[in-house]
Design a protein around this motif. Structure first.
Motif, PDB file in Angstrom:
ATOM      1  N   PHE A  46       0.811  -1.222   0.000  1.00  0.00           N
ATOM      2  CA  PHE A  46       0.000   0.000   0.000  1.00  0.00           C
ATOM      3  C   PHE A  46       0.848   1.277   0.000  1.00  0.00           C
ATOM      4  O   PHE A  46       0.424   2.301   0.526  1.00  0.00           O
ATOM      5  N   LYS A  47       2.016   1.198  -0.596  1.00  0.00           N
ATOM      6  CA  LYS A  47       2.884   2.382  -0.676  1.00  0.00           C
ATOM      7  C   LYS A  47       2.120   3.485  -1.409  1.00  0.00           C
ATOM      8  O   LYS A  47       1.453   3.212  -2.412  1.00  0.00           O
ATOM      9  N   ASP A  48       2.153   4.692  -0.878  1.00  0.00           N
ATOM     10  CA  ASP A  48       1.450   5.856  -1.445  1.00  0.00           C
ATOM     11  C   ASP A  48      -0.072   5.777  -1.315  1.00  0.00           C
ATOM     12  O   ASP A  48      -0.784   6.571  -1.922  1.00  0.00           O
ATOM     13  N   LYS A  49      -0.585   4.837  -0.529  1.00  0.00           N
ATOM     14  CA  LYS A  49      -2.035   4.770  -0.306  1.00  0.00           C
ATOM     15  C   LYS A  49      -2.351   5.334   1.083  1.00  0.00           C
ATOM     16  O   LYS A  49      -1.620   5.068   2.053  1.00  0.00           O
ATOM     17  N   LYS A  80      -1.500  -3.770  10.491  1.00  0.00           N
ATOM     18  CA  LYS A  80      -1.280  -4.601   9.288  1.00  0.00           C
ATOM     19  C   LYS A  80      -1.063  -3.699   8.050  1.00  0.00           C
ATOM     20  O   LYS A  80      -0.155  -3.938   7.248  1.00  0.00           O
ATOM     21  N   PHE A  81      -1.893  -2.644   7.928  1.00  0.00           N
ATOM     22  CA  PHE A  81      -1.711  -1.706   6.809  1.00  0.00           C
ATOM     23  C   PHE A  81      -0.342  -1.017   6.919  1.00  0.00           C
ATOM     24  O   PHE A  81       0.332  -0.796   5.905  1.00  0.00           O
ATOM     25  N   THR A 125      -7.131  -6.179   4.734  1.00  0.00           N
ATOM     26  CA  THR A 125      -6.067  -5.677   3.839  1.00  0.00           C
ATOM     27  C   THR A 125      -6.130  -6.371   2.476  1.00  0.00           C
ATOM     28  O   THR A 125      -5.867  -5.754   1.451  1.00  0.00           O
ATOM     29  N   PHE A 126      -6.525  -7.641   2.490  1.00  0.00           N
ATOM     30  CA  PHE A 126      -6.691  -8.325   1.188  1.00  0.00           C
ATOM     31  C   PHE A 126      -7.772  -7.615   0.361  1.00  0.00           C
ATOM     32  O   PHE A 126      -7.564  -7.305  -0.818  1.00  0.00           O
ATOM     33  N   LEU A 127      -8.927  -7.343   0.976  1.00  0.00           N
ATOM     34  CA  LEU A 127     -10.026  -6.705   0.236  1.00  0.00           C
ATOM     35  C   LEU A 127      -9.660  -5.292  -0.213  1.00  0.00           C
ATOM     36  O   LEU A 127     -10.231  -4.766  -1.177  1.00  0.00           O
TER      37      LEU A 127
END
Ligand code: NAP
Length: 246
Positions: free
Chosen positions: A2-5, A23-24, A223-225
């Protein structure tokens, strides 16, 4: 992953919300963590924990049941972090009583936080999420599917989340935005800690995997979704209950 999210998680100071934030963070997201006023110390601690991991987190105090506070929070996230990619509607409470004993206040409080809270956060964040072809994950419950003794208010709110999720998925799929719900069974958090030992024993007995779930297990599903691996999943309600729904 999730880099840049930028990810907003409501009710993130403890339990499933906190595990999800961590987790994120592990996956390099920038976190906006929310909870209500009384949880400021816990949010500060979580922010520090994420920063120690090398991550970035801002915390935002807001009552998800209050539209004006939610709107302000979303505006602050836009000002501070520039955008929003993922919304996790996790904040929730229960006020368990049989309907015979339930007061109007018990009903209203749960509906306001658990259901209207999801409307408030999603409505206020919608333009930002659509702009980024983002993802929305709503935390419903197995109780919203099957009902539960002493939880008419909570079951109604959690079932409402499912209808909301499916309808919104139809409305905004054309923008490439996915909207999904998860339906946890019994997970080890403060919410379930208060349950009488006898009931806990019964739940474990009827759960094929014979135990409660861990917040980290739910975090992994969320995190998967929220990831691009789940780009073709929308309007779904994913059970995570050790088989209790079977
Ligand atoms: P939790 O440990 O009690 O965490 C929920 C967090 O939301 C708490 O920090 C709570 O603060 C906060 N919150 C309450 N009202 C709020 C508001 N108006 N605005 C912002 N934040 C608010 O519970 P959890 O077990 O992690 O539950 C997280 C979500 O999963 C909830 O939606 C719950 O219904 C759902 N869920 C849980 C289970 C389970 O077995 N644990 C099963 C199915 C679904 P306070 O402590 O001050 O209230």
């Amino acid at each position: 992953m999730f880099k840049d999210k930028v990810v907003l998680i409501t009710g993130a100071s403890q339990g499933i919300g906190k595990a999800t934030a961590l987790k994120f963070a592990e996956e390099n997201a920038t976190l906006a963590i929310n909870d209500i006023g009384g949880q400021e110390e816990q949010l500060k601690e979580l922010k520090n924990e994420i920063e120690k991991m090398g991550g970035k987190a801002n915390y935002y105090l807001a009552d998800v049941a209050n539209y004006e506070e939610v709107e302000k929070m979303i505006q602050s996230i836009k000002n501070d972090l520039g955008k929003l990619d993922v919304l996790v509607n996790n904040a929730g409470i229960c006020r368990d009583k049989t309907l015979a004993k339930m007061t109007k206040e018990d009903w209203q409080k749960v509906i306001d936080i658990d259901l209207t809270g999801v409307f408030n956060c999603t409505k206020a964040a919608l333009a930002l999420i659509v702009n980024n072809r983002g993802k929305i994950i709503n935390v419903s419950s197995l109780v919203g599917i099957r009902g539960n003794f002493g939880q008419t208010n909570y079951a109604a709110a959690k079932a409402g989340i499912i209808g909301f999720t499916k309808s919104l998925a139809k409305e905004i799929g054309r923008f490439g935005v996915t909207v999904n719900a998860i339906a946890p069974g019994f997970i080890e958090t403060n919410l379930t800690q208060k349950m009488p030992e006898e009931i806990k024993g019964m739940v474990k007995k009827f759960t094929p995997l014979g135990r409660f779930g861990k917040p980290e297990e739910v975090a992994f599903l969320i995190t998967f979704l929220a990831s691009e691996k789940a780009d073709f999943i929308t309007g779904s309600v994913v059970n995570i209950d050790g088989g209790l729904s079977l």
